[in-house]
Design an enzyme around this catalytic site. Structure first.
Site, short mmCIF file in Angstrom:
data_model
loop_
_atom_site.label_atom_id
_atom_site.label_comp_id
_atom_site.label_asym_id
_atom_site.label_seq_id
_atom_site.Cartn_x
_atom_site.Cartn_y
_atom_site.Cartn_z
N CYS A 55 -3.08 4.85 7.67
CA CYS A 55 -3.17 4.40 9.06
C CYS A 55 -1.99 4.89 9.90
CB CYS A 55 -3.23 2.87 9.12
SG CYS A 55 -4.70 2.19 8.34
N ASN B 65 0.79 -1.22 0.00
CA ASN B 65 0.00 0.00 0.00
C ASN B 65 0.83 1.28 0.00
OD1 ASN B 65 0.50 -1.16 2.72
ND2 ASN B 65 -0.33 0.78 3.42
N HIS C 32 -14.29 0.26 0.39
CA HIS C 32 -14.03 1.69 0.18
C HIS C 32 -12.78 1.94 -0.66
CE1 HIS C 32 -10.72 2.75 3.12
NE2 HIS C 32 -11.02 1.55 3.54
#
Length: 381
Positions: free
Chosen positions: A325, A149, A201
């Site tokens: 995050c 990511n 999402h």
């Protein structure tokens, strides 16, 4: 406004939102209720499950709805560990996983499980030789993400699967949250994989909905006990509108997937070619086929990543540092750290993440503003 932070979250598609609103208005019953309203909601959930399964070449019985990627990763990893602990307590993962995997592993370590964190090379990929060395008689699970990511590195899932063909008792989990819809199925969809994680999402579905793939015949210990929904594997009243909306989002995602991915790749190529012309810039995402098309991670040396993010924000251009995050906590990129990138460089990391709605004119405007920001900080330095 230019939104280049799609790996953090995507905007819900208008037609997906319409499906959500329609389902909310017209399918208000509890899918577990025996009356007509409940039956109608149940049928919508099951038709959505079948649509998702058909689009991804799964069996409907292999699709289980969750609240998203974090729950999915927690459930698969903990559920496997608890289910198979009598056979062993050793798990293998990589050193660059999403926090929902890494922190789950740390929880299991506190409960007596042993975890091997495979290193990555300077491009962010694990080495198959390291995996082979790590396998033990008591290994019960290998959990490796499909697409990183932070820099977009694609892990060698097919090669991992080939190795594990000789170890049928070891479960294989792939976090595919960043991989779906990018025309990468041939790089991570493999019959040897036992579990996949997906999050709505990330592909224009509502937040708070996702699903896992659990191969027929495999078992997980439930994390949520209650009314026995999802065939007693995941209790809790089904989020019917979000499930229906997610099924719609996946159908739209798969339409002209190759064409949309090529458009994204064109934008990535344009940005990378421009970054190559700048001095004092490090680029960690490449155009090679071992990198996803939608993620570009780079640094402007000597300028902290959050400084660049907020400078772009003033121009209504939205990017991020690394993982959403971790970005608010001011942490350096865990991926770049694992790649042994010096901390001074790693804390300058910026991530641009694209999707099919981004345009070449947006990229041109981004590059123009990037040059202004770059020149400004070069003068200050």
């Amino acid at each position: 406004m230019i939104y280049f932070d799609n790996s953090a979250t995507t905007k819900i598609d208008d037609s997906v939102l319409s499906t959500y609103e329609t389902a909310t208005r017209n399918f208000g019953g509890n899918p577990s209720s025996l009356h007509k309203l409940g039956l109608n909601a149940y049928e919508l959930v099951e038709s959505s499950r079948k649509q998702i399964a058909d689009l991804l070449n799964f069996n409907p019985s292999e699709v289980y709805f969750t609240s998203g990627g974090t729950e999915g990763n927690n459930w698969i990893i903990k559920g496997t560990a608890y289910k198979k602990r009598e056979f062993g307590k050793h798990i293998i993962t990589s050193s660059i996983e999403h926090p929902s995997v890494t922190n789950t592993m740390k929880q299991l370590e506190s409960l007596g499980f042993e975890v091997t964190y495979l290193p990555v090379d300077d491009s962010g990929h694990i080495k198959i030789a390291d995996l082979k060395k790590a396998i033990r008689k008591d290994t019960i699970l290998v959990s490796i993400m499909a697409v990183n990511n932070e820099i977009g590195a694609i892990q060698p899932i097919n090669e991992i699967a080939d190795v594990l063909n000789d170890y049928p008792s070891i479960s294989l989990h792939v976090d595919a949250v960043q991989a779906i819809g990018k025309n990468l199925e041939d790089k991570f969809m493999n019959d040897r994989v036992d579990f996949y994680t997906f999050s709505g999402h990330k592909f224009h579905a509502p937040r708070g909905i996702g699903f896992i793939y659990m191969k027929d015949g495999k078992q997980l210990e439930p994390l949520l006990a209650g009314g026995g929904q999802e065939h007693n594997f995941r209790s809790g009243t089904e989020n019917t509108p979000a499930i229906a909306a997610m099924a719609k989002a996946i159908r739209l995602l798969k339409d002209d997937e190759e064409k949309k991915t090529n458009n994204i790749l064109e934008l990535k190529t344009k940005l990378l070619e421009h970054l190559e012309t700048l001095e004092n810039v490090h680029v960690f995402s490449k155009l090679e086929d071992t990198f996803a098309p939608h993620i570009i991670c780079f640094t402007v040396d000597g300028v902290r990543g959050e400084t660049i993010v907020h400078t772009f924000e003033k121009k209504e251009i939205y990017v991020s540092t690394t993982s959403a995050c971790s970005s608010k906590k001011g942490l350096e990129s865990s991926t770049l750290k694992a790649m042994k990138v010096p901390e001074k460089i790693a804390t300058s990391a910026v991530r641009v993440s694209l999707d099919e709605n981004n345009t070449i004119s947006e990229m041109n405007e981004f590059i123009q503003n990037l040059d202004e920001i770059y020149n400004h900080f070069q003068i200050l330095n």
